[in-house]
Design a protein around this motif. Structure first.
Motif, PDB file in Angstrom:
ATOM      1  N   ILE A 255       0.844  -1.198   0.000  1.00 49.92           N
ATOM      2  CA  ILE A 255       0.000   0.000   0.000  1.00 49.92           C
ATOM      3  C   ILE A 255       0.879   1.248   0.000  1.00 49.92           C
ATOM      4  O   ILE A 255       0.625   2.193  -0.758  1.00 49.92           O
ATOM      5  CB  ILE A 255      -0.964  -0.021   1.202  1.00 49.92           C
ATOM      6  N   VAL A 256       1.911   1.248   0.830  1.00 50.70           N
ATOM      7  CA  VAL A 256       2.843   2.384   0.851  1.00 50.70           C
ATOM      8  C   VAL A 256       3.543   2.524  -0.490  1.00 50.70           C
ATOM      9  O   VAL A 256       3.706   3.642  -1.010  1.00 50.70           O
ATOM     10  CB  VAL A 256       3.867   2.218   2.006  1.00 50.70           C
ATOM     11  N   LEU A 257       3.936   1.403  -1.072  1.00 50.05           N
ATOM     12  CA  LEU A 257       4.612   1.436  -2.368  1.00 50.05           C
ATOM     13  C   LEU A 257       3.701   1.991  -3.459  1.00 50.05           C
ATOM     14  O   LEU A 257       4.126   2.825  -4.270  1.00 50.05           O
ATOM     15  CB  LEU A 257       5.086   0.025  -2.729  1.00 50.05           C
ATOM     16  N   PHE A 258       2.441   1.552  -3.488  1.00 48.97           N
ATOM     17  CA  PHE A 258       1.507   2.076  -4.478  1.00 48.97           C
ATOM     18  C   PHE A 258       1.249   3.566  -4.263  1.00 48.97           C
ATOM     19  O   PHE A 258       1.104   4.326  -5.223  1.00 48.97           O
ATOM     20  CB  PHE A 258       0.185   1.305  -4.452  1.00 48.97           C
ATOM     21  N   TYR A 259       1.211   3.993  -3.010  1.00 51.57           N
ATOM     22  CA  TYR A 259       1.045   5.412  -2.732  1.00 51.57           C
ATOM     23  C   TYR A 259       2.236   6.212  -3.269  1.00 51.57           C
ATOM     24  O   TYR A 259       2.060   7.259  -3.880  1.00 51.57           O
ATOM     25  CB  TYR A 259       0.880   5.643  -1.228  1.00 51.57           C
ATOM     26  N   LEU A 260       3.433   5.701  -3.039  1.00 56.79           N
ATOM     27  CA  LEU A 260       4.624   6.396  -3.550  1.00 56.79           C
ATOM     28  C   LEU A 260       4.659   6.416  -5.074  1.00 56.79           C
ATOM     29  O   LEU A 260       5.081   7.415  -5.672  1.00 56.79           O
ATOM     30  CB  LEU A 260       5.892   5.739  -3.000  1.00 56.79           C
ATOM     31  N   ILE A 261       4.219   5.335  -5.690  1.00 53.84           N
ATOM     32  CA  ILE A 261       4.170   5.309  -7.156  1.00 53.84           C
ATOM     33  C   ILE A 261       3.172   6.330  -7.658  1.00 53.84           C
ATOM     34  O   ILE A 261       3.439   7.070  -8.609  1.00 53.84           O
ATOM     35  CB  ILE A 261       3.821   3.888  -7.651  1.00 53.84           C
ATOM     36  N   TYR A 262       2.005   6.386  -7.021  1.00 53.45           N
ATOM     37  CA  TYR A 262       0.976   7.326  -7.446  1.00 53.45           C
ATOM     38  C   TYR A 262       1.412   8.769  -7.216  1.00 53.45           C
ATOM     39  O   TYR A 262       1.217   9.630  -8.079  1.00 53.45           O
ATOM     40  CB  TYR A 262      -0.325   7.041  -6.683  1.00 53.45           C
ATOM     41  N   LYS A 263       2.001   9.037  -6.050  1.00 53.31           N
ATOM     42  CA  LYS A 263       2.367  10.401  -5.710  1.00 53.31           C
ATOM     43  C   LYS A 263       3.537  10.913  -6.540  1.00 53.31           C
ATOM     44  O   LYS A 263       3.523  12.042  -7.026  1.00 53.31           O
ATOM     45  CB  LYS A 263       2.721  10.493  -4.228  1.00 53.31           C
ATOM     46  N   ASN A 264       4.574  10.077  -6.695  1.00 54.01           N
ATOM     47  CA  ASN A 264       5.784  10.523  -7.380  1.00 54.01           C
ATOM     48  C   ASN A 264       5.805  10.190  -8.868  1.00 54.01           C
ATOM     49  O   ASN A 264       6.609  10.743  -9.598  1.00 54.01           O
ATOM     50  CB  ASN A 264       7.020   9.895  -6.724  1.00 54.01           C
ATOM     51  N   GLY A 265       4.958   9.258  -9.296  1.00 54.69           N
ATOM     52  CA  GLY A 265       4.978   8.853 -10.692  1.00 54.69           C
ATOM     53  C   GLY A 265       6.213   8.036 -11.043  1.00 54.69           C
ATOM     54  O   GLY A 265       6.569   7.914 -12.210  1.00 54.69           O
ATOM     55  N   ASN A 266       6.862   7.483 -10.055  1.00 53.75           N
ATOM     56  CA  ASN A 266       8.079   6.695 -10.259  1.00 53.75           C
ATOM     57  C   ASN A 266       7.677   5.233 -10.441  1.00 53.75           C
ATOM     58  O   ASN A 266       7.585   4.468  -9.485  1.00 53.75           O
ATOM     59  CB  ASN A 266       9.004   6.862  -9.051  1.00 53.75           C
ATOM     60  N   TYR A 267       7.451   4.825 -11.685  1.00 55.22           N
ATOM     61  CA  TYR A 267       6.950   3.489 -11.978  1.00 55.22           C
ATOM     62  C   TYR A 267       8.026   2.416 -11.879  1.00 55.22           C
ATOM     63  O   TYR A 267       7.724   1.229 -11.984  1.00 55.22           O
ATOM     64  CB  TYR A 267       6.300   3.466 -13.358  1.00 55.22           C
ATOM     65  N   VAL A 268       9.252   2.812 -11.650  1.00 55.20           N
ATOM     66  CA  VAL A 268      10.334   1.847 -11.454  1.00 55.20           C
ATOM     67  C   VAL A 268      10.117   1.065 -10.164  1.00 55.20           C
ATOM     68  O   VAL A 268      10.556  -0.076 -10.027  1.00 55.20           O
ATOM     69  CB  VAL A 268      11.699   2.575 -11.453  1.00 55.20           C
ATOM     70  N   LEU A 269       9.393   1.657  -9.225  1.00 51.58           N
ATOM     71  CA  LEU A 269       9.106   0.985  -7.960  1.00 51.58           C
ATOM     72  C   LEU A 269       8.230  -0.251  -8.144  1.00 51.58           C
ATOM     73  O   LEU A 269       8.162  -1.100  -7.260  1.00 51.58           O
ATOM     74  CB  LEU A 269       8.430   1.950  -6.985  1.00 51.58           C
ATOM     75  N   LEU A 270       7.573  -0.385  -9.288  1.00 55.57           N
ATOM     76  CA  LEU A 270       6.776  -1.580  -9.561  1.00 55.57           C
ATOM     77  C   LEU A 270       7.636  -2.834  -9.603  1.00 55.57           C
ATOM     78  O   LEU A 270       7.134  -3.943  -9.397  1.00 55.57           O
ATOM     79  CB  LEU A 270       6.024  -1.433 -10.888  1.00 55.57           C
ATOM     80  N   ALA A 271       8.926  -2.667  -9.830  1.00 51.63           N
ATOM     81  CA  ALA A 271       9.834  -3.813  -9.874  1.00 51.63           C
ATOM     82  C   ALA A 271      10.010  -4.442  -8.500  1.00 51.63           C
ATOM     83  O   ALA A 271      10.494  -5.570  -8.392  1.00 51.63           O
ATOM     84  CB  ALA A 271      11.186  -3.379 -10.438  1.00 51.63           C
ATOM     85  N   CYS A 272       9.610  -3.760  -7.448  1.00 50.03           N
ATOM     86  CA  CYS A 272       9.722  -4.304  -6.092  1.00 50.03           C
ATOM     87  C   CYS A 272       8.591  -5.262  -5.755  1.00 50.03           C
ATOM     88  O   CYS A 272       8.681  -6.000  -4.769  1.00 50.03           O
ATOM     89  CB  CYS A 272       9.726  -3.173  -5.076  1.00 50.03           C
ATOM     90  N   LEU A 273       7.522  -5.277  -6.510  1.00 54.19           N
ATOM     91  CA  LEU A 273       6.374  -6.116  -6.182  1.00 54.19           C
ATOM     92  C   LEU A 273       6.620  -7.619  -6.367  1.00 54.19           C
ATOM     93  O   LEU A 273       6.329  -8.391  -5.451  1.00 54.19           O
ATOM     94  CB  LEU A 273       5.155  -5.669  -6.992  1.00 54.19           C
ATOM     95  N   PRO A 274       7.137  -8.088  -7.501  1.00 50.57           N
ATOM     96  CA  PRO A 274       7.314  -9.540  -7.655  1.00 50.57           C
ATOM     97  C   PRO A 274       8.246 -10.185  -6.631  1.00 50.57           C
ATOM     98  O   PRO A 274       7.904 -11.257  -6.112  1.00 50.57           O
ATOM     99  CB  PRO A 274       7.861  -9.693  -9.077  1.00 50.57           C
ATOM    100  N   PRO A 275       9.386  -9.593  -6.284  1.00 50.98           N
ATOM    101  CA  PRO A 275      10.209 -10.247  -5.255  1.00 50.98           C
ATOM    102  C   PRO A 275       9.503 -10.355  -3.910  1.00 50.98           C
ATOM    103  O   PRO A 275       9.706 -11.329  -3.179  1.00 50.98           O
ATOM    104  CB  PRO A 275      11.443  -9.353  -5.142  1.00 50.98           C
ATOM    105  N   GLY A 276       8.668  -9.409  -3.586  1.00 47.97           N
ATOM    106  CA  GLY A 276       7.933  -9.474  -2.334  1.00 47.97           C
ATOM    107  C   GLY A 276       6.948 -10.626  -2.311  1.00 47.97           C
ATOM    108  O   GLY A 276       6.762 -11.290  -1.294  1.00 47.97           O
ATOM    109  N   ILE A 277       6.328 -10.882  -3.446  1.00 41.03           N
ATOM    110  CA  ILE A 277       5.389 -11.995  -3.546  1.00 41.03           C
ATOM    111  C   ILE A 277       6.138 -13.322  -3.524  1.00 41.03           C
ATOM    112  O   ILE A 277       5.738 -14.272  -2.853  1.00 41.03           O
ATOM    113  CB  ILE A 277       4.535 -11.850  -4.818  1.00 41.03           C
TER     114      ILE A 277
END
Length: 84
Positions: free
Chosen positions: A37-59
């Motif tokens: 949720i924090v990561l999606f908020y940061l992506i939405y707020k900053n527009g930094n879509y590179v942070l999406l790469a952090c999702l698969p390793p977490g899963i």
């Protein structure tokens, strides 16, 4: 390092490991959900879509625990069917 084969453990030990592992999985799932949720908020707020790469390793970090829980469930189920 001591290895625990599931066939060497008693039914009580298997159930104890199952309940412990289930608690760990639930705890980490809540933690990961909050982090996502924090990561999606940061992506939405900053527009930094590179942070999406952090999702698969977490899963995938939860995969070994889920696989072990599945093995425990299978062993418990086979032991209970042997008793019946």
């Amino acid at each position: 390092m001591k290895t625990n084969k599931l066939s060497d453990l008693t039914l009580e030990e298997l159930n104890k490991q199952k309940s412990t592992l289930k608690g760990v999985i639930i705890g980490f799932s809540i933690l990961f959900l909050f982090a996502f949720i924090v990561l999606f908020y940061l992506i939405y707020k900053n527009g930094n879509y590179v942070l999406l790469a952090c999702l698969p390793p977490g899963i995938f970090a939860m995969l070994p625990a889920v696989m072990r829980l599945s093995q425990l469930n299978t062993e418990i189920k086979s032991r209970k069917s042997d008793l019946a």
